[in-house]
Design a protein around this motif. Structure first.
Motif, mmCIF file in Angstrom:
data_model
loop_
_atom_site.group_PDB
_atom_site.id
_atom_site.type_symbol
_atom_site.label_atom_id
_atom_site.label_comp_id
_atom_site.label_asym_id
_atom_site.label_seq_id
_atom_site.Cartn_x
_atom_site.Cartn_y
_atom_site.Cartn_z
ATOM 1 N N ILE A 165 -5.347 -5.836 -5.175
ATOM 2 C CA ILE A 165 -5.626 -7.049 -5.941
ATOM 3 C C ILE A 165 -4.804 -8.189 -5.352
ATOM 4 O O ILE A 165 -3.830 -7.963 -4.633
ATOM 5 C CB ILE A 165 -5.284 -6.913 -7.446
ATOM 6 C CG1 ILE A 165 -3.781 -6.665 -7.649
ATOM 7 C CG2 ILE A 165 -6.105 -5.820 -8.106
ATOM 8 C CD1 ILE A 165 -3.344 -6.785 -9.098
ATOM 9 N N GLU A 166 -5.200 -9.415 -5.663
ATOM 10 C CA GLU A 166 -4.446 -10.595 -5.260
ATOM 11 C C GLU A 166 -3.496 -10.964 -6.387
ATOM 12 O O GLU A 166 -3.933 -11.214 -7.512
ATOM 13 C CB GLU A 166 -5.395 -11.760 -4.970
ATOM 14 C CG GLU A 166 -6.264 -11.558 -3.738
ATOM 15 C CD GLU A 166 -5.436 -11.541 -2.454
ATOM 16 O OE1 GLU A 166 -4.480 -12.330 -2.356
ATOM 17 O OE2 GLU A 166 -5.748 -10.736 -1.559
ATOM 18 N N ALA A 167 -2.196 -10.990 -6.092
ATOM 19 C CA ALA A 167 -1.211 -11.321 -7.120
ATOM 20 C C ALA A 167 0.063 -11.816 -6.449
ATOM 21 O O ALA A 167 0.342 -11.494 -5.289
ATOM 22 C CB ALA A 167 -0.901 -10.094 -7.982
ATOM 23 N N ASP A 168 0.839 -12.590 -7.187
ATOM 24 C CA ASP A 168 2.131 -13.054 -6.681
ATOM 25 C C ASP A 168 3.027 -11.865 -6.385
ATOM 26 O O ASP A 168 3.039 -10.869 -7.129
ATOM 27 C CB ASP A 168 2.824 -13.943 -7.723
ATOM 28 C CG ASP A 168 2.155 -15.301 -7.869
ATOM 29 O OD1 ASP A 168 1.870 -15.935 -6.835
ATOM 30 O OD2 ASP A 168 1.910 -15.720 -9.014
ATOM 31 N N ALA A 169 3.796 -11.977 -5.303
ATOM 32 C CA ALA A 169 4.750 -10.920 -4.950
ATOM 33 C C ALA A 169 6.027 -11.546 -4.418
ATOM 34 O O ALA A 169 5.984 -12.482 -3.614
ATOM 35 C CB ALA A 169 4.147 -9.987 -3.902
ATOM 36 N N VAL A 170 7.152 -11.040 -4.890
ATOM 37 C CA VAL A 170 8.465 -11.482 -4.407
ATOM 38 C C VAL A 170 9.137 -10.264 -3.778
ATOM 39 O O VAL A 170 9.411 -9.275 -4.462
ATOM 40 C CB VAL A 170 9.326 -12.051 -5.549
ATOM 41 C CG1 VAL A 170 10.690 -12.473 -5.020
ATOM 42 C CG2 VAL A 170 8.617 -13.236 -6.208
ATOM 43 N N LEU A 171 9.373 -10.339 -2.472
ATOM 44 C CA LEU A 171 9.830 -9.184 -1.710
ATOM 45 C C LEU A 171 11.091 -9.519 -0.930
ATOM 46 O O LEU A 171 11.420 -10.675 -0.703
ATOM 47 C CB LEU A 171 8.750 -8.741 -0.715
ATOM 48 C CG LEU A 171 7.307 -8.690 -1.214
ATOM 49 C CD1 LEU A 171 6.366 -8.416 -0.052
ATOM 50 C CD2 LEU A 171 7.156 -7.635 -2.292
ATOM 51 N N THR A 172 11.780 -8.474 -0.498
ATOM 52 C CA THR A 172 12.833 -8.601 0.499
ATOM 53 C C THR A 172 12.208 -8.403 1.877
ATOM 54 O O THR A 172 11.257 -7.638 2.028
ATOM 55 C CB THR A 172 13.915 -7.536 0.266
ATOM 56 O OG1 THR A 172 14.586 -7.818 -0.966
ATOM 57 C CG2 THR A 172 14.955 -7.530 1.373
ATOM 58 N N ASP A 173 12.752 -9.079 2.871
ATOM 59 C CA ASP A 173 12.276 -8.895 4.248
ATOM 60 C C ASP A 173 12.767 -7.545 4.769
ATOM 61 O O ASP A 173 13.728 -7.461 5.534
ATOM 62 C CB ASP A 173 12.780 -10.039 5.131
ATOM 63 C CG ASP A 173 12.310 -9.922 6.576
ATOM 64 O OD1 ASP A 173 11.420 -9.088 6.843
ATOM 65 O OD2 ASP A 173 12.854 -10.653 7.424
ATOM 66 N N SER A 174 12.091 -6.492 4.341
ATOM 67 C CA SER A 174 12.491 -5.135 4.720
ATOM 68 C C SER A 174 12.347 -4.906 6.222
ATOM 69 O O SER A 174 13.200 -4.265 6.847
ATOM 70 C CB SER A 174 11.648 -4.105 3.956
ATOM 71 O OG SER A 174 12.041 -4.030 2.615
ATOM 72 N N PHE A 175 11.274 -5.412 6.796
ATOM 73 C CA PHE A 175 11.057 -5.248 8.234
ATOM 74 C C PHE A 175 12.182 -5.919 9.024
ATOM 75 O O PHE A 175 12.825 -5.292 9.879
ATOM 76 C CB PHE A 175 9.707 -5.848 8.626
ATOM 77 C CG PHE A 175 9.498 -5.972 10.112
ATOM 78 C CD1 PHE A 175 9.181 -4.858 10.880
ATOM 79 C CD2 PHE A 175 9.635 -7.196 10.757
ATOM 80 C CE1 PHE A 175 8.998 -4.956 12.258
ATOM 81 C CE2 PHE A 175 9.454 -7.313 12.123
ATOM 82 C CZ PHE A 175 9.135 -6.193 12.876
ATOM 83 N N GLY A 176 12.442 -7.184 8.729
ATOM 84 C CA GLY A 176 13.477 -7.911 9.458
ATOM 85 C C GLY A 176 14.866 -7.353 9.231
ATOM 86 O O GLY A 176 15.684 -7.297 10.155
ATOM 87 N N GLY A 177 15.137 -6.911 8.001
ATOM 88 C CA GLY A 177 16.447 -6.352 7.704
ATOM 89 C C GLY A 177 16.707 -5.069 8.459
ATOM 90 O O GLY A 177 17.790 -4.868 9.037
ATOM 91 N N ALA A 178 15.712 -4.173 8.477
ATOM 92 C CA ALA A 178 15.862 -2.914 9.208
ATOM 93 C C ALA A 178 15.960 -3.164 10.713
ATOM 94 O O ALA A 178 16.772 -2.538 11.413
ATOM 95 C CB ALA A 178 14.688 -1.988 8.902
ATOM 96 N N ARG A 179 15.159 -4.079 11.197
ATOM 97 C CA ARG A 179 15.194 -4.402 12.626
ATOM 98 C C ARG A 179 16.583 -4.890 13.027
ATOM 99 O O ARG A 179 17.145 -4.470 14.044
ATOM 100 C CB ARG A 179 14.146 -5.472 12.924
ATOM 101 C CG ARG A 179 13.926 -5.760 14.404
ATOM 102 C CD ARG A 179 12.834 -6.804 14.565
ATOM 103 N NE ARG A 179 12.342 -6.896 15.925
ATOM 104 C CZ ARG A 179 11.304 -7.654 16.288
ATOM 105 N NH1 ARG A 179 10.658 -8.376 15.374
ATOM 106 N NH2 ARG A 179 10.920 -7.686 17.556
#
Length: 342
Positions: A165-179
């Protein structure tokens, strides 16, 4: 000596009503309603008598009728993954602070990482007519919320995006942090680096694995299949994964732990070993500063606050399309990630 029992003045379930207040204060029901709801048109002396009657009777306003009239409860629901996980404490508290600032009550519950339980809990909150929902998803299909969202229940997903579904999401930059965390290990001389993460159906686990692979590729380093382990964060499973990587035929010299629970188990498993193994964990953990654990820290409070603020903007009529907000991470070097290869 005979004992006597005094009958209580009231029984559970027999709450005083506005009619009781009106009778005690010697005023009409409309006057009590005006005082209770802070409306004008009541003299100071009358308001004083009504307030005294309210205090004497222990009257509390019943909002049920107002909910039926207005269709709003001045409450929001928060569906967490695990109430016992320390990561969710500051997140939940931040959501509650924003809700309180908007005069709303926060109701929360835990999905226990079970998609069916998540659905059950979210729909139960909707049935209680909450104005909005903040969901940390356990599942990957949230079409069950579409009717509720069309009916006006503002919904924001946090930590992980909604599925289908299309909905607002607030995330941490997991990809960038792990990299960045893995690149930190590479910069300290490591070439054989293991990754231990959460279950592969979880968005954050996938993104952190992707970041690990990207950092290894950036450095021109191969990734042996034996150096990657995704699965339950159960300590027994994580201990087994650590032992397999550290004691395997091509032992790793460093580990990247995909979340706080993996980090805690990895610290315990590595503590009894003579050969030093570098460690960087995703998520800060309690006592990490005293134990010297290098981490990629995400701001759980900022996640909760940002999600809640967006939710209330939606409730106030924010017209824009659903957005995805990514918050940055911070690498905190404390010693464990700076250990050179043995």
């Amino acid at each position: 000596m005979a004992e006597t029992t005094r009958r209580p003045d009231h029984r559970y379930g027999n709450r005083p009503t506005m009619k009781d207040v009106a009778s005690r204060a010697g005023v009409g029901l409309k006057t009590v309603s005006r005082v209770v709801n802070g409306e004008p048109g009541v003299t100071a002396d009358t308001e004083r008598r009504v307030q005294e009657a309210i205090e004497a009777l222990g009257f509390r306003r019943n909002d049920s009728a107002r909910v039926l009239r207005k269709g709003r409860t001045a409450s929001v629901g928060l569906v967490l993954e695990d109430l016992a996980d320390p990561f969710y404490g500051p997140l939940s508290r931040a959501v509650e602070e924003v809700a309180r600032a908007h005069g709303a009550l926060l109701i929360n519950g835990s999905s226990a990482e079970d998609p069916d339980r998540e659905r059950e809990l979210a729909l139960a909150l909707c049935a209680r007519r909450v104005d909005g929902l903040i969901v940390i998803p356990a599942g990957d299909d949230h079409r069950y919320l579409e009717p509720e969202m069309r009916a006006g229940v503002a919904t924001v997903f946090v930590d992980r995006p909604a599925g289908r579904i299309e909905a607002d999401a607030v995330l941490t930059d997991s990809f960038g942090g792990a990299r960045g965390g893995v690149a930190h290990l590479v910069a300290h001389g490591h070439r054989r680096i293991g990754f231990i993460g959460d279950q592969p159906r979880i968005h954050t686990a996938v993104e952190r694995l992707r970041g690990y692979r990207a950092a290894m590729e950036d450095a021109g380093l191969p990734v042996d299949d034996a150096w990657v382990s995704l699965g339950s964060t159960d300590p027994a499973r994580v201990r087994e994964a650590v032992a397999a990587m550290v004691d395997g035929p091509q032992p790793v010299t460093a580990l990247f732990a995909g979340n706080n629970r993996v980090t805690v188990t990895a610290v315990r498993e590595l503590s009894g070993r003579t050969r030093p193994v570098a460690l960087v964990g995703f998520d800060d953990i309690e006592l990490a500063d005293l134990l010297g654990i290098t981490v990629v820290a995400q701001d759980a409070a900022a996640l909760g606050r940002t999600a809640a603020e967006r939710l209330f903007r939606r409730l106030e009529g924010l017209p824009e399309a659903p957005a995805r907000v990514e918050l940055p991470t911070t690498l905190i070097a404390r010693g464990s990630g700076e250990v050179p290869p043995a």
